[in-house]
Structure formats: structure tokens, C-alpha cells
Design an enzyme around this catalytic site. Sequence first.
Site, PDB file in Angstrom:
ATOM      1  CB  VAL A  75      50.345 -69.825  -7.740  1.00  0.00           C
ATOM      2  CG1 VAL A  75      50.610 -69.026  -6.473  1.00  0.00           C
ATOM      3  CG2 VAL A  75      51.174 -69.292  -8.893  1.00  0.00           C
ATOM      4  CG  HIS A  76      50.907 -74.744  -4.032  1.00  0.00           C
ATOM      5  ND1 HIS A  76      51.379 -74.976  -5.309  1.00  0.00           N
ATOM      6  CD2 HIS A  76      51.612 -75.568  -3.223  1.00  0.00           C
ATOM      7  CE1 HIS A  76      52.317 -75.902  -5.273  1.00  0.00           C
ATOM      8  NE2 HIS A  76      52.488 -76.262  -4.013  1.00  0.00           N
ATOM      9  CG  PHE A  77      51.244 -68.256  -0.549  1.00  0.00           C
ATOM     10  CD1 PHE A  77      52.508 -67.791  -0.206  1.00  0.00           C
ATOM     11  CD2 PHE A  77      50.484 -67.511  -1.437  1.00  0.00           C
ATOM     12  CE1 PHE A  77      53.001 -66.621  -0.750  1.00  0.00           C
ATOM     13  CE2 PHE A  77      50.973 -66.333  -1.987  1.00  0.00           C
ATOM     14  CZ  PHE A  77      52.238 -65.894  -1.638  1.00  0.00           C
TER      15      PHE A  77
END
Length: 144
Positions: A100-102
Site C-alpha cells: 500500500v502506498h499513497f
Amino acid sequence: MEEENCVFCKIVKGELPCHKLAEEEVAIAFLDINPCSPGHALVIPKKHYERLEDMPREEVEKLIGLAHEVAKAIVKAVNADGFNLGINNGRAAGQEIMHVHFNIIPRFQGDGGRPIQSLVKVEVKESLEEVAKKIREAWSKPNL
Ligand code: ZN
């Protein structure tokens, strides 16, 4: 989980270098190695989660909290006029690193970029009422 071969897990552990911007209990922020614009940064959970829906809400809240802080600093630092905050969640959405990465992508007046809504346009065949009903029924915590 493919934690051993995960580039972001290696960054978290310090096994790969990064231009770190911030670190908190559950999340870190660092510059994207292949920036879309000056100041393009990633905010990731320290723990390996492939998709956002795998994360407990408390950790998501801390992740977005750090994104909020970092985005403010980026805007100031690069004198941006705005930014897009986005997550490619799942391969269908363009996710390449399965951790997960914004993305915080600074935007500048007249930069030629487009809004997030321009990513895709799939025809919605049901009424919005039907779609909303399905989502409420699928929700594990119905409150309506
Ligand atoms: Zn990972």
C-alpha cells in the site's frame, strides 16, 4: 505476502536507501524515485499490506494523518498550487508495487496534468440508487 522481495519493506528496514521525509510509529514518507512532479512523495505503512482494505482502520487513519502533514510541507517547499493524493489499489488500478502506498503528487497551475476523475470512464448501467443499496448491503458495518 511477498514481504521478503518487497522494495518498500526493504526501504522500511533500511536495506534500500530513500529520501525520507518523515517517520512515525506506523508509517513513513519518502520521495518517489521516479517523480511525476517536483516533490512527488509516497506515504506507506511500515507493515506490509498489499491492499488498503487489508489494513485495519486505525492504521489507515495514521497513514492518512501522516499524508496530510507531509502534503502540507511539500506544498510549502515546492510552492505547489495543489496536489493529487491517490492510491493505485490493486493491479486493475495500476498498482505495481504490491505494498500500500499513497502518492502525493504536487500540481502547478497550467502543468498540463488532469484530475483523478480522468483516469477511467466505465459506463454505469444500474441506477445510482441500486449501486448505493448494493454497497450498503456489502458493508460489514451498516449504519444507515
Ligand atoms: Zn512490503
